[in-house]
Structure formats: C-alpha cells, structure tokens
Design a protein around this motif. Structure first.
Motif, PDB file in Angstrom:
ATOM      1  N   THR A  61       2.544 -20.329  10.383  1.00  0.00           N
ATOM      2  CA  THR A  61       3.455 -19.502   9.595  1.00  0.00           C
ATOM      3  C   THR A  61       2.896 -19.256   8.206  1.00  0.00           C
ATOM      4  N   SER A  62       2.851 -17.994   7.795  1.00  0.00           N
ATOM      5  CA  SER A  62       2.341 -17.627   6.478  1.00  0.00           C
ATOM      6  C   SER A  62       3.413 -16.911   5.677  1.00  0.00           C
ATOM      7  N   ILE A  63       3.197 -16.803   4.377  1.00  0.00           N
ATOM      8  CA  ILE A  63       4.131 -16.095   3.503  1.00  0.00           C
ATOM      9  C   ILE A  63       4.181 -14.612   3.865  1.00  0.00           C
ATOM     10  N   GLN A  64       3.036 -14.021   4.089  1.00  0.00           N
ATOM     11  CA  GLN A  64       2.981 -12.598   4.426  1.00  0.00           C
ATOM     12  C   GLN A  64       3.768 -12.305   5.697  1.00  0.00           C
ATOM     13  N   GLU A  65       3.678 -13.179   6.682  1.00  0.00           N
ATOM     14  CA  GLU A  65       4.415 -12.994   7.932  1.00  0.00           C
ATOM     15  C   GLU A  65       5.918 -12.969   7.680  1.00  0.00           C
ATOM     16  N   LEU A  66       6.396 -13.908   6.862  1.00  0.00           N
ATOM     17  CA  LEU A  66       7.827 -13.955   6.549  1.00  0.00           C
ATOM     18  C   LEU A  66       8.293 -12.671   5.873  1.00  0.00           C
ATOM     19  N   LEU A  67       7.495 -12.199   4.917  1.00  0.00           N
ATOM     20  CA  LEU A  67       7.867 -10.983   4.178  1.00  0.00           C
ATOM     21  C   LEU A  67       7.852  -9.758   5.088  1.00  0.00           C
ATOM     22  N   GLU A  68       6.838  -9.641   5.914  1.00  0.00           N
ATOM     23  CA  GLU A  68       6.757  -8.474   6.801  1.00  0.00           C
ATOM     24  C   GLU A  68       7.923  -8.442   7.784  1.00  0.00           C
ATOM     25  N   LYS A  69       8.307  -9.602   8.302  1.00  0.00           N
ATOM     26  CA  LYS A  69       9.429  -9.648   9.233  1.00  0.00           C
ATOM     27  C   LYS A  69      10.723  -9.250   8.533  1.00  0.00           C
ATOM     28  N   ALA A  70      10.921  -9.758   7.306  1.00  0.00           N
ATOM     29  CA  ALA A  70      12.146  -9.454   6.557  1.00  0.00           C
ATOM     30  C   ALA A  70      12.215  -7.979   6.178  1.00  0.00           C
ATOM     31  N   ILE A  71      11.108  -7.440   5.680  1.00  0.00           N
ATOM     32  CA  ILE A  71      11.072  -6.027   5.289  1.00  0.00           C
ATOM     33  C   ILE A  71      11.268  -5.122   6.506  1.00  0.00           C
ATOM     34  N   SER A  72      10.622  -5.465   7.611  1.00  0.00           N
ATOM     35  CA  SER A  72      10.748  -4.670   8.839  1.00  0.00           C
ATOM     36  C   SER A  72      12.179  -4.692   9.355  1.00  0.00           C
ATOM     37  N   LEU A  73      12.849  -5.830   9.204  1.00  0.00           N
ATOM     38  CA  LEU A  73      14.232  -5.940   9.651  1.00  0.00           C
ATOM     39  C   LEU A  73      15.153  -5.058   8.815  1.00  0.00           C
ATOM     40  N   VAL A  74      14.959  -5.085   7.489  1.00  0.00           N
ATOM     41  CA  VAL A  74      15.792  -4.281   6.597  1.00  0.00           C
ATOM     42  C   VAL A  74      15.541  -2.790   6.794  1.00  0.00           C
ATOM     43  N   LEU A  75      14.271  -2.413   6.958  1.00  0.00           N
ATOM     44  CA  LEU A  75      13.929  -0.995   7.122  1.00  0.00           C
ATOM     45  C   LEU A  75      14.092  -0.508   8.557  1.00  0.00           C
ATOM     46  N   ARG A  76      14.306  -1.453   9.476  1.00  0.00           N
ATOM     47  CA  ARG A  76      14.511  -1.140  10.894  1.00  0.00           C
ATOM     48  C   ARG A  76      13.285  -0.472  11.526  1.00  0.00           C
ATOM     49  N   THR A  77      12.111  -0.847  11.039  1.00  0.00           N
ATOM     50  CA  THR A  77      10.856  -0.342  11.621  1.00  0.00           C
ATOM     51  C   THR A  77       9.726  -1.292  11.236  1.00  0.00           C
ATOM     52  N   PRO A  78       8.734  -1.506  12.111  1.00  0.00           N
ATOM     53  CA  PRO A  78       7.612  -2.383  11.764  1.00  0.00           C
ATOM     54  C   PRO A  78       6.914  -1.888  10.492  1.00  0.00           C
ATOM     55  N   THR A  79       6.738  -2.806   9.524  1.00  0.00           N
ATOM     56  CA  THR A  79       6.200  -2.426   8.224  1.00  0.00           C
ATOM     57  C   THR A  79       5.106  -3.392   7.809  1.00  0.00           C
ATOM     58  N   ALA A  80       3.907  -2.869   7.588  1.00  0.00           N
ATOM     59  CA  ALA A  80       2.777  -3.686   7.149  1.00  0.00           C
ATOM     60  C   ALA A  80       2.796  -3.842   5.636  1.00  0.00           C
ATOM     61  N   THR A  81       2.212  -4.932   5.150  1.00  0.00           N
ATOM     62  CA  THR A  81       2.159  -5.197   3.715  1.00  0.00           C
ATOM     63  C   THR A  81       0.738  -5.540   3.278  1.00  0.00           C
ATOM     64  N   MET A  82       0.497  -5.381   1.984  1.00  0.00           N
ATOM     65  CA  MET A  82      -0.776  -5.791   1.385  1.00  0.00           C
ATOM     66  C   MET A  82      -0.470  -6.576   0.121  1.00  0.00           C
ATOM     67  N   GLY A  83      -0.994  -7.801   0.024  1.00  0.00           N
ATOM     68  CA  GLY A  83      -0.749  -8.646  -1.136  1.00  0.00           C
ATOM     69  C   GLY A  83      -1.786  -8.458  -2.224  1.00  0.00           C
ATOM     70  N   SER A  84      -1.444  -8.890  -3.423  1.00  0.00           N
ATOM     71  CA  SER A  84      -2.377  -8.781  -4.551  1.00  0.00           C
ATOM     72  C   SER A  84      -3.531  -9.761  -4.426  1.00  0.00           C
ATOM     73  N   GLY A  85      -3.353 -10.790  -3.613  1.00  0.00           N
ATOM     74  CA  GLY A  85      -4.409 -11.771  -3.407  1.00  0.00           C
ATOM     75  C   GLY A  85      -3.964 -12.774  -2.360  1.00  0.00           C
ATOM     76  N   ARG A  86      -4.893 -13.569  -1.870  1.00  0.00           N
ATOM     77  CA  ARG A  86      -4.593 -14.559  -0.843  1.00  0.00           C
ATOM     78  C   ARG A  86      -4.551 -15.948  -1.463  1.00  0.00           C
TER      79      ARG A  86
END
Length: 248
Positions: A25-50
């Motif tokens: 489990t990663s932070i990015q995974e949690l955020l992408e799942k939450a954002i995709s749920l709110v927007l009701r569509t799969p949504t990719a993200t890009m972070g400022s750094g790892r």
C-alpha cells in the motif's frame, strides 16, 4: 480537460512510500482511489516527488486532470472523509494545462528530526539518538555542502538519473530543547540523498570523521565512502515551491 494541484500531508509509518506498488500500500494508491471515487472515473495522479517507505510529508503535491469544474471546499471535504486518519488534503488549485507538480517545482525542502532523549510521542516521527554529538562541528560540515553541486557520494548506487547535480539553497542544523533538526533545501534531490547526508553528518558529530574527511567524501563522489543512511522515520518532505505563473 482541467488540471488541478492538490496539497496534502501524510504520516508515512504504515505505508510503502509514495509511488504505487503491486503488492504494497502506497500513499499515491490511496489518493488515486479516493479521487477516482469522488470523480466517479479512474483518475491518474503525478506527485511532486517520491518519498521512501516510512518517510513522512507535511507538504506534498500531486496533480490530476478532470473534465469537471471542481469546488475546492466540497472536493476537499469529500476526499478527507474517504482517506485514513494519517493522510490529509489541504488545498486544491487550478493550474494551466501544462502545469506539472514534479517538473515545475523550483525548490524542495526536507527536515530530519533526531530526538536526544526518549519521547513516546515522537517514536514514529523522530530518530532516537542518545550518544553525544558535536553540534557545532555538524553545522560546519553542513555548511560545506553549499559549496558543492555534485552529490553522487550521497546517492543510491542503482539509480537511473542522468547526472548528480543539485543546487542547494540551505543546509543547517538547529537544536530545539531535546531535538536536533536538520534543514535542507535544493532544486532537486537524489534517491536516498538526505538520509545519506544525515548519516554522514552524524559520523562527523561523533568524531569518527573530521571536516577534512567530510570534504574528501564530497570530492571523491563515492557512495561507499560516505556514512550510513539514517532511518526513514525521522525524515519529512516539508515544503515544495512553485512559480505563481502556473496557477490560474
């Protein structure tokens, strides 16, 4: 499509770093799942750094694209209601279509926290180190970092970067009661760089290495000659700076 920057923070103790991984489990995974749920569509993200496993962030950014015009207050409320207690979002800002959280970042700042006595409230967010350290000598060595731009000696050996050049803006220690805090700001960071620097500065602080030794490490550009890598739980990504022109 509209592009948004999302400001967030997280305690990295329970997670395997920022970047999405297959079996952890990663932070990015949690955020992408939450954002995709709110927007009701799969949504990719890009972070400022790892950030690595166990590393925290008091300020991190990601960007994502959507066809919707988002209401920041409503969006943040929905995302925070989905995320676990150790991850939070703070601000949502619209940016130009080519705005990029990673490539547009001008400066990134980290702090590394060391507890000089046992503190039950800092066990996950500060490294307990109770041996004597020469604080003045550590700061003299930290100041030397500003005279260099090649930090290959502090980079993980297996890395795919094209060069090891970083422009440091600040590097210093401060003491707050029973805690030492290392501050460092640069235009970019190499993999494992901050923790390697901290570990090497600790070697200077214990007297294992002199300032002359520290200078040789910098000039030899050999990771094997530098010190150990400090534990991840004392490290925080704490600030990412962007030019105002990218925001709408």
């Amino acid at each position: 499509m509209k592009r948004y920057f999302l400001e967030l923070a997280y305690k990295g103790t329970r997670y395997h770093g920022w970047q999405i991984q297959k079996n952890a489990t990663s932070i990015q995974e949690l955020l992408e799942k939450a954002i995709s749920l709110v927007l009701r569509t799969p949504t990719a993200t890009m972070g400022s750094g790892r950030t690595d496993t166990g590393v925290h962030a008091s300020q991190q950014f990601l960007h994502f694209d959507t066809v919707e015009e988002l209401d920041p207050k409503d969006f943040l409320k929905k995302i925070n209601s989905i995320l676990p207690k150790d991850v939070a979002v703070y601000a949502l800002r619209r940016v130009r279509s080519n705005g990029h959280t990673r490539f547009d970042a001008e400066w990134r700042s980290y702090v590394y926290k060391i507890s000089l006595r046992k503190n039950p409230f800092e066990q996950d967010t500060s490294w307990l180190y109770i041996s004597d350290l020469d604080f003045k000598k550590m700061n003299e060595a930290a100041k030397m970092l500003l005279s260099y731009e090649d930090f290959q000696c502090f980079s993980k050996i297996k890395t795919d970067v094209n060069h090891f050049r970083c422009i440091l803006k600040e590097a210093y220690w401060e003491q707050n009661d029973h805690q030492l805090v290392f501050h460092i700001t640069s235009n970019r960071f190499l993999r494992g760089m901050v923790r390697s620097i901290v570990g090497t500065l600790i070697e200077v602080g214990t007297g294992k290495w002199s300032l002359a030794d520290f200078k040789k490490i910098l000039e030899n550009k050999d990771r094997n000659q530098a010190g150990f890598s400090a534990p991840p739980h004392g490290l925080f990504l704490c600030k990412v700076t962007y030019p105002e022109k990218i925001f709408i």
